[in-house]
Design a protein around this motif. Structure first.
Motif, short mmCIF file in Angstrom:
data_model
loop_
_atom_site.label_atom_id
_atom_site.label_comp_id
_atom_site.label_asym_id
_atom_site.label_seq_id
_atom_site.Cartn_x
_atom_site.Cartn_y
_atom_site.Cartn_z
N PRO A 98 0.82 -1.21 0.00
CA PRO A 98 0.00 0.00 0.00
C PRO A 98 0.86 1.26 0.00
CG PRO A 98 -0.74 -1.54 1.68
CD PRO A 98 0.56 -2.06 1.14
N ALA A 99 0.25 2.35 -0.46
CA ALA A 99 0.88 3.68 -0.47
C ALA A 99 2.18 3.71 -1.25
CB ALA A 99 1.09 4.16 0.96
N THR A 100 2.20 3.05 -2.41
CA THR A 100 3.36 3.09 -3.31
C THR A 100 2.88 3.59 -4.67
OG1 THR A 100 3.04 0.80 -4.00
CG2 THR A 100 4.55 1.17 -2.18
N SER A 101 3.79 3.76 -5.59
CA SER A 101 3.42 4.09 -6.96
C SER A 101 3.98 3.01 -7.88
CB SER A 101 3.96 5.47 -7.36
OG SER A 101 5.36 5.47 -7.38
N ILE A 102 3.28 2.79 -8.99
CA ILE A 102 3.65 1.75 -9.96
C ILE A 102 3.86 2.42 -11.31
CG2 ILE A 102 2.78 -0.24 -11.28
CD1 ILE A 102 3.49 -1.12 -8.58
N GLN A 103 4.93 2.00 -11.99
CA GLN A 103 5.14 2.36 -13.39
C GLN A 103 5.10 1.06 -14.19
OE1 GLN A 103 8.96 4.31 -13.58
NE2 GLN A 103 8.00 6.33 -13.51
N LEU A 104 4.31 1.06 -15.25
CA LEU A 104 4.24 -0.10 -16.14
C LEU A 104 5.07 0.22 -17.37
CD1 LEU A 104 2.98 -2.90 -16.76
CD2 LEU A 104 1.16 -1.67 -17.97
N THR A 105 6.00 -0.70 -17.71
CA THR A 105 6.80 -0.51 -18.92
C THR A 105 6.46 -1.58 -19.94
OG1 THR A 105 8.66 -1.87 -18.15
CG2 THR A 105 8.73 0.48 -17.59
N GLY B 139 -3.51 2.62 -3.46
CA GLY B 139 -4.22 2.95 -2.23
C GLY B 139 -3.89 1.96 -1.12
N ASP B 140 -4.70 1.99 -0.06
CA ASP B 140 -4.46 1.16 1.12
C ASP B 140 -4.65 -0.33 0.85
OD1 ASP B 140 -3.84 3.37 2.62
OD2 ASP B 140 -5.89 3.65 3.37
N ASP B 141 -5.43 -0.68 -0.19
CA ASP B 141 -5.66 -2.11 -0.46
C ASP B 141 -4.52 -2.75 -1.26
OD1 ASP B 141 -6.07 -0.95 -2.93
OD2 ASP B 141 -8.08 -1.78 -3.23
N GLU C 167 5.88 -8.74 -30.11
CA GLU C 167 6.07 -9.00 -28.68
C GLU C 167 5.97 -7.73 -27.86
OE1 GLU C 167 9.52 -11.21 -27.56
OE2 GLU C 167 8.83 -13.00 -28.60
N ASN C 168 5.26 -7.81 -26.75
CA ASN C 168 5.14 -6.75 -25.76
C ASN C 168 5.68 -7.31 -24.45
OD1 ASN C 168 3.12 -4.47 -26.96
ND2 ASN C 168 2.63 -6.48 -27.78
N LEU C 169 6.80 -6.76 -23.97
CA LEU C 169 7.44 -7.24 -22.75
C LEU C 169 7.10 -6.27 -21.62
CD1 LEU C 169 9.45 -9.33 -21.54
CD2 LEU C 169 11.23 -7.65 -22.01
N PHE C 170 6.20 -6.70 -20.73
CA PHE C 170 5.73 -5.84 -19.64
C PHE C 170 6.48 -6.11 -18.35
CE2 PHE C 170 1.96 -5.94 -22.40
CZ PHE C 170 1.72 -4.57 -22.51
N LYS C 171 6.76 -5.02 -17.61
CA LYS C 171 7.30 -5.08 -16.25
C LYS C 171 6.62 -3.99 -15.44
CE LYS C 171 11.94 -6.83 -17.20
NZ LYS C 171 13.37 -6.56 -17.07
N ALA C 172 6.35 -4.30 -14.18
CA ALA C 172 5.81 -3.31 -13.25
C ALA C 172 6.92 -2.93 -12.27
CB ALA C 172 4.61 -3.87 -12.50
N VAL C 173 7.13 -1.64 -12.09
CA VAL C 173 8.16 -1.14 -11.18
C VAL C 173 7.45 -0.41 -10.04
CG1 VAL C 173 10.21 0.31 -10.93
CG2 VAL C 173 9.78 -0.90 -13.09
N SER C 174 7.64 -0.90 -8.82
CA SER C 174 7.01 -0.36 -7.63
C SER C 174 8.01 0.53 -6.89
CB SER C 174 6.54 -1.51 -6.73
OG SER C 174 6.14 -1.03 -5.48
N SER C 175 7.58 1.75 -6.52
CA SER C 175 8.45 2.67 -5.79
C SER C 175 7.76 3.14 -4.52
CB SER C 175 8.79 3.89 -6.64
OG SER C 175 9.44 3.51 -7.81
N SER C 176 8.54 3.13 -3.42
CA SER C 176 8.04 3.61 -2.14
C SER C 176 9.23 4.18 -1.38
CB SER C 176 7.41 2.46 -1.34
OG SER C 176 7.12 2.86 -0.03
N ASN C 177 9.14 5.46 -1.00
CA ASN C 177 10.26 6.14 -0.35
C ASN C 177 11.51 5.96 -1.19
OD1 ASN C 177 8.55 6.91 1.73
ND2 ASN C 177 8.98 5.06 2.91
N GLU C 178 12.49 5.24 -0.71
CA GLU C 178 13.73 5.04 -1.48
C GLU C 178 13.87 3.60 -1.95
OE1 GLU C 178 17.17 6.64 0.40
OE2 GLU C 178 16.09 8.41 1.06
N THR C 179 12.79 2.80 -1.87
CA THR C 179 12.83 1.40 -2.27
C THR C 179 12.15 1.23 -3.63
OG1 THR C 179 12.67 0.76 0.04
CG2 THR C 179 12.23 -0.95 -1.59
#
Length: 176
Positions: free
Chosen positions: A6-13, A25-27, A40-52
């Motif tokens: 929860p409380a992170t941001s996601i970038q989809l590439t 959100g919280d869920d 071909e479409n190569l997808f990755k999700a990158v999660s960022s929270s604070n410095e992680t």
């Protein structure tokens, strides 16, 4: 779509380019819509929270909207034969080919895209259908007409010369 802390941001590439972002959100549930590109479409999700920062494993999705390229090389449309069967031959080009059928029967396809299938003919006109289908369900259908005449058409030869038997010795020439 997926879940993350929860409380992170996601970038989809997609193939290394950012195609969408989402604030979580919280869920911890996220969903990002994007357009696919052909191939071909190569997808990755990158999660960022604070410095992680964490990256998901790659997921590949192929978009194939192109039908196979199909040619029938033999027999030719409109051919007439007195044979009870013909071998249908041709070529097919598609990176994701599933199969080729000739009149509803699977044909053998070589690595270089050549196919062949022997089929039985009936007296009269035969419409031969060849279909190539790829893994995405795209298909190409072609048909040709071959007429089978059971009775052989014997050509009539007239005015053949010489008209009588001749006896020749080795080295003699005979003109017909």
């Amino acid at each position: 779509e997926g879940t993350t802390a929860p409380a992170t941001s996601i970038q989809l590439t997609n193939n290394g380019e950012i195609v969408g972002t989402s604030e979580i959100g919280d869920d911890g549930v996220f969903s990002i819509s994007t357009e696919l590109t052909e191939g071909e479409n190569l997808f990755k999700a990158v999660s960022s929270s604070n410095e992680t920062t964490r990256e998901s494993r790659a997921v590949t999705v192929k978009l194939d909207t192109q039908a196979p390229e199909l040619t029938i090389d033999s027999p030719h449309d409109g051919d007439i034969t007195n044979r009870a069967s013909v071998i249908v031959e041709g070529t097919v080009v598609d990176e994701n080919l599933d199969y080729v059928e000739v009149d509803g029967e699977r044909a053998i396809v070589t690595d270089d895209g050549n196919f062949s299938k022997e089929i039985t003919l009936i007296e009269g006109e035969n419409i031969i259908e060849v279909i190539a289908v790829d893994l995405a369900g795209n298909e190409q259908l072609k048909s040709i007409s071959v007429t089978m005449i059971e009775e052989a058409i014997i050509p009539e030869i007239e005015n053949l010369q010489p008209s009588a038997d001749q006896f020749v010795r080795p080295g003699d020439e005979v003109e017909i």
